[in-house]
Design a protein around this motif. Sequence first.
Motif, PDB file in Angstrom:
ATOM      1  N   GLN A   1       0.707  -1.392   0.061  1.00 21.47           N
ATOM      2  CA  GLN A   1       0.135  -0.040   0.101  1.00 21.47           C
ATOM      3  C   GLN A   1       0.845   1.233   0.059  1.00 21.47           C
ATOM      4  O   GLN A   1       0.606   2.102  -0.732  1.00 21.47           O
ATOM      5  N   VAL A   2       2.042   1.187   0.909  1.00 21.68           N
ATOM      6  CA  VAL A   2       2.848   2.192   1.162  1.00 21.68           C
ATOM      7  C   VAL A   2       3.541   2.592  -0.456  1.00 21.68           C
ATOM      8  O   VAL A   2       3.425   3.566  -1.084  1.00 21.68           O
ATOM      9  N   ALA A   3       4.107   1.415  -0.923  1.00 22.56           N
ATOM     10  CA  ALA A   3       4.622   1.584  -2.218  1.00 22.56           C
ATOM     11  C   ALA A   3       3.717   2.199  -3.410  1.00 22.56           C
ATOM     12  O   ALA A   3       4.271   2.692  -4.213  1.00 22.56           O
ATOM     13  N   ALA A   4       2.411   1.613  -3.341  1.00 24.77           N
ATOM     14  CA  ALA A   4       1.313   2.373  -4.271  1.00 24.77           C
ATOM     15  C   ALA A   4       1.166   3.849  -4.070  1.00 24.77           C
ATOM     16  O   ALA A   4       1.230   4.540  -4.971  1.00 24.77           O
ATOM     17  N   GLU A   5       1.097   4.194  -2.766  1.00 24.22           N
ATOM     18  CA  GLU A   5       1.293   5.636  -2.528  1.00 24.22           C
ATOM     19  C   GLU A   5       2.397   6.433  -3.067  1.00 24.22           C
ATOM     20  O   GLU A   5       2.377   7.312  -3.603  1.00 24.22           O
ATOM     21  N   VAL A   6       3.411   5.800  -2.698  1.00 26.95           N
ATOM     22  CA  VAL A   6       4.984   6.423  -3.158  1.00 26.95           C
ATOM     23  C   VAL A   6       4.749   6.462  -4.727  1.00 26.95           C
ATOM     24  O   VAL A   6       5.067   7.410  -5.162  1.00 26.95           O
ATOM     25  N   THR A   7       4.487   5.415  -5.508  1.00 28.37           N
ATOM     26  CA  THR A   7       4.193   5.250  -6.945  1.00 28.37           C
ATOM     27  C   THR A   7       3.099   6.565  -7.415  1.00 28.37           C
ATOM     28  O   THR A   7       3.479   7.369  -8.330  1.00 28.37           O
ATOM     29  N   SER A   8       2.205   6.782  -6.458  1.00 27.13           N
ATOM     30  CA  SER A   8       1.041   7.600  -6.951  1.00 27.13           C
ATOM     31  C   SER A   8       1.795   9.171  -6.673  1.00 27.13           C
ATOM     32  O   SER A   8       1.379   9.763  -7.586  1.00 27.13           O
ATOM     33  N   GLU A   9       2.490   9.305  -5.630  1.00 24.07           N
ATOM     34  CA  GLU A   9       3.169  10.503  -5.514  1.00 24.07           C
ATOM     35  C   GLU A   9       4.108  10.627  -6.753  1.00 24.07           C
ATOM     36  O   GLU A   9       4.072  12.077  -7.247  1.00 24.07           O
ATOM     37  N   ASN A  10       4.820   9.669  -7.272  1.00 20.66           N
ATOM     38  CA  ASN A  10       5.730   9.960  -8.360  1.00 20.66           C
ATOM     39  C   ASN A  10       5.006  10.408  -9.380  1.00 20.66           C
ATOM     40  O   ASN A  10       5.253  10.921 -10.217  1.00 20.66           O
ATOM     41  N   ILE A  11       3.872   9.533  -9.674  1.00 17.57           N
ATOM     42  CA  ILE A  11       3.155   9.870 -11.186  1.00 17.57           C
ATOM     43  C   ILE A  11       2.599  11.355 -10.865  1.00 17.57           C
ATOM     44  O   ILE A  11       2.745  12.119 -11.913  1.00 17.57           O
TER      45      ILE A  11
ATOM     46  N   PRO B   1       8.750  20.784 -11.232  1.00 19.84           N
ATOM     47  CA  PRO B   1      10.342  21.097 -11.019  1.00 19.84           C
ATOM     48  C   PRO B   1      10.887  20.740 -10.103  1.00 19.84           C
ATOM     49  O   PRO B   1      10.402  21.205  -8.875  1.00 19.84           O
ATOM     50  N   GLY B   2      12.087  20.120 -10.098  1.00 22.43           N
ATOM     51  CA  GLY B   2      12.800  19.746  -8.959  1.00 22.43           C
ATOM     52  C   GLY B   2      12.407  18.718  -8.129  1.00 22.43           C
ATOM     53  O   GLY B   2      13.240  18.405  -7.214  1.00 22.43           O
ATOM     54  N   TYR B   3      11.454  18.057  -8.513  1.00 24.89           N
ATOM     55  CA  TYR B   3      11.204  16.722  -7.798  1.00 24.89           C
ATOM     56  C   TYR B   3      12.039  15.782  -8.164  1.00 24.89           C
ATOM     57  O   TYR B   3      12.482  15.424  -9.317  1.00 24.89           O
ATOM     58  N   SER B   4      12.309  14.713  -7.111  1.00 21.48           N
ATOM     59  CA  SER B   4      13.057  13.728  -7.415  1.00 21.48           C
ATOM     60  C   SER B   4      12.276  12.327  -7.063  1.00 21.48           C
ATOM     61  O   SER B   4      11.411  12.412  -6.020  1.00 21.48           O
ATOM     62  N   ARG B   5      12.254  11.407  -8.023  1.00 25.92           N
ATOM     63  CA  ARG B   5      11.563  10.422  -8.012  1.00 25.92           C
ATOM     64  C   ARG B   5      11.675   9.472  -6.468  1.00 25.92           C
ATOM     65  O   ARG B   5      13.018   9.698  -6.192  1.00 25.92           O
ATOM     66  N   GLN B   6      10.996   8.797  -5.826  1.00 23.70           N
ATOM     67  CA  GLN B   6      11.202   8.106  -4.778  1.00 23.70           C
ATOM     68  C   GLN B   6      10.967   6.903  -4.774  1.00 23.70           C
ATOM     69  O   GLN B   6      10.086   6.295  -5.701  1.00 23.70           O
ATOM     70  N   ARG B   7      11.286   6.224  -3.774  1.00 18.06           N
ATOM     71  CA  ARG B   7      10.987   4.606  -3.718  1.00 18.06           C
ATOM     72  C   ARG B   7      11.173   4.231  -2.241  1.00 18.06           C
ATOM     73  O   ARG B   7      11.679   4.669  -1.475  1.00 18.06           O
ATOM     74  N   VAL B   8      10.308   3.136  -2.142  1.00 19.68           N
ATOM     75  CA  VAL B   8      10.282   2.334  -0.925  1.00 19.68           C
ATOM     76  C   VAL B   8      11.270   1.537  -1.008  1.00 19.68           C
ATOM     77  O   VAL B   8      11.610   0.526  -1.786  1.00 19.68           O
ATOM     78  N   VAL B   9      12.180   1.459   0.204  1.00 23.67           N
ATOM     79  CA  VAL B   9      13.160   0.514   0.411  1.00 23.67           C
ATOM     80  C   VAL B   9      12.472  -0.430   1.597  1.00 23.67           C
ATOM     81  O   VAL B   9      12.116  -0.124   2.656  1.00 23.67           O
ATOM     82  N   SER B  10      12.592  -1.760   1.120  1.00 24.11           N
ATOM     83  CA  SER B  10      11.599  -2.684   2.138  1.00 24.11           C
ATOM     84  C   SER B  10      12.845  -3.522   2.780  1.00 24.11           C
ATOM     85  O   SER B  10      13.969  -3.778   2.136  1.00 24.11           O
TER      86      SER B  10
END
Lengths: 301, 465
Positions: free
Chosen positions: B18-28, B34-43
């Motif tokens: 769920q968190v990973a999907a949230e992070v993905t949605s934040e990325n999308i 401008p200036g945004y860096s993509r994020q990822r979940v480290v499990s």
Amino acid sequence: MRITPNITMQNSLYNIQRSRTQLDSIQEKIASGRNYNRPSDDPVSARLLVGFGDRLRVTEQHQSNIDKANVWLKMTDTALNGLGDTMYEVNRLAATITSGTDDLTFRQNTVTQLTNLRQQLADIGNTQLEDRYIFSGTATDTKPYDRNVQLPPGTTAYYAGNSAASAIEIDINSIETLNIPGDQVLGSDTTGVNILEELDRLIEAINNNDVTAIRAQANQMELGAQQIQRAQVTNATRISRLDVTAKMLANTRNTLQTVAGNIQTADHAKLAVEMTQQQIAFEATLSSTAKISQVSLLDYL
Amino acid sequence: MGISAAFEIGKSGLKLFQVAAEVTSENIANVNTPGYSRQRVVSQTAPPTTHNGFPLGTGVRVQVVERYYDSLLQKQLVNAGTTSGYDSHKLGVLQQIEPVFNEIAQDGLGAAMNDFYSSWQDLSINPSGTAERQSVLAKAQIMVDQFHYVSRSISDAITIQNESLTPLVGDINKTLSDIAQLNGYIKNTELVSGNANEMRDQRDYLIRQLAEKMQVSFVENDDGTTDISYTDGSGTYALVTGTQAGSLSLAANAVALPDGSTRYDVQLTDASGTGPTTLAPTTGKLGATIVMRDTVLQGYLDDVDALADRVVTDLNALHSSVTSFDLNGDPGADFFDPAGVTAATISLDANVLGQPEHIAAAQAAFAGDNQNALAIARLNSVNGYSLTYDALMAQVGLDVQSAQTVVKQGEAFMKQLTTLRDSQSGVSLDEELANLIQYQRSYQASAKLITTATEMMDVVLAMVR
């Protein structure tokens, strides 16, 4: 390297922008007909072009100087020819009477003719261009031979102008004198043969039937005629120098225009080819951008 | 440890995906920010427990949500931003001033000077001509007007640079206080938990914006704050220290601008409140503004002023010399007003204004004497005023051209760096979608695990019944 759609878009925009810039530059050249439209297009060529432009302006000014000077010199030529012809008449008349004659009517007749000729010499000496006397040196507003009547010799200055000549520029660093001061033409009290005074003396000598004086004065008239011939030659030399210079200037002008044209005039055929090439590249960029940006994984989900 | 452990493990999976999907949605959602860096979940596997003699995992948990970030690249972007800020501003200003000197496309001061000296040539042919004398005065007036136009254009550009300092300094101050504020937020957030990724992105972005305006260096502290300092010829100053921001201000310089308005100095009150100290900026947009105002544009203006002064001095020397005479036979006086000549103040002297007969064409008191007119007409070819002006024009062209080249190179370099940054930190929608499917499937699997565990539990319960 990892490529994101944004990278692709930015690259596309960058390339579209570059293509557009080049297209715009070619289009500007075609539309203006010039290779260089501002100094920064090519500062070296711009400097050359402006230099040629300056030189062209100077050349055109010199051509205009020569055109105007020619009017003055032609006027002078006409006047000198008139003086020469008149002197010829004077000498012809003087020759008929060198031995003197007791025929009073003949003497009176000759005197009348000589007086008329003297008047004619003074009139021609007073020739004006616009409102300037051409034979009064630089005192162009002073009438140089301001007498209509015969005065006793030596009582008045015969010539009211000065001996200064004025020069004009006919090419860079090249100067030509324009006027011949009257004292070098009809002479003055101090310079050359004072033709009018000597003529007055001749008339007086004929009136007195003084054969010696008549011979002496006739001789002076010969010298006077030579003085005018010298002025004619001087003036003719100036006219021919101006002609030569005018031809050189026309040549210079042609060369300047050709060289400037070679640098500045746009080659439409070449530009049209460049335009076509650039257009193809531009359309290809647009087309590939449009195609690539439409593909997404979303389409297949 | 019993079947309930399977519930726990399944639950931890559900939570993580769920968190990973949230992070993905934040990325999308931030794909174009401008200036945004993509994020990822480290499990990370949850700590194992020993059960039935075997160590067995207890599921999965989120170790950290981190952003893809390259601090070296950030430094390079900051430096490149400073260079490009300086160059592009310089180019912009130069391109505005270039048309004034564009003698290729239209006649300007160069043509006017040529015409003026040509009119003396005409006068030398007919020194007593009223029309020629009028023409000299008319051409002189046109040349004077052109001098005024060039001078005013450059002087206006200088004033505009000076005035643009006000919004520029305002911008910088806002950025500085924003960075200090973000420093505070980041520190507080990270004290509580995890990385304040979005705020760090925002701060990085603000630092890059700031660097375009002035060259800065920055150091990240252990508590997550970033200190920013600025160095120029006058010293090194702290712009931001922790949550304290310094601020720039403008003060009047004793030397006024060419048009008489106040020249601004940029002053800095640093993060600890020391100051204000006068800066000598030479970098970024701020430096470009000052350099254009005080050096480049001023240099052009000085050149034009010097030219005007030479034109006036040389001509007056001939025109008012003891051997010069006007049409009335009177000694010649000044042609141009000799007092304090600049391109802005050059004007005809009252002596000749509207009195063409006072033009001293002669060096002897005769109406037909043209020697002075001839000498004046030749001044341009002897002293080369046109050449001087052409050289200035070529200099401006060269300055614009080299600025264009530098900007073009800077753009290419900047694009390269941006591509590198995007390659590292940029969001790829395809990738996020693939991840999303992956997380969705994993979520479904975790759910299936719980369903299966429930069924197993039912079996157990049915046995008891």
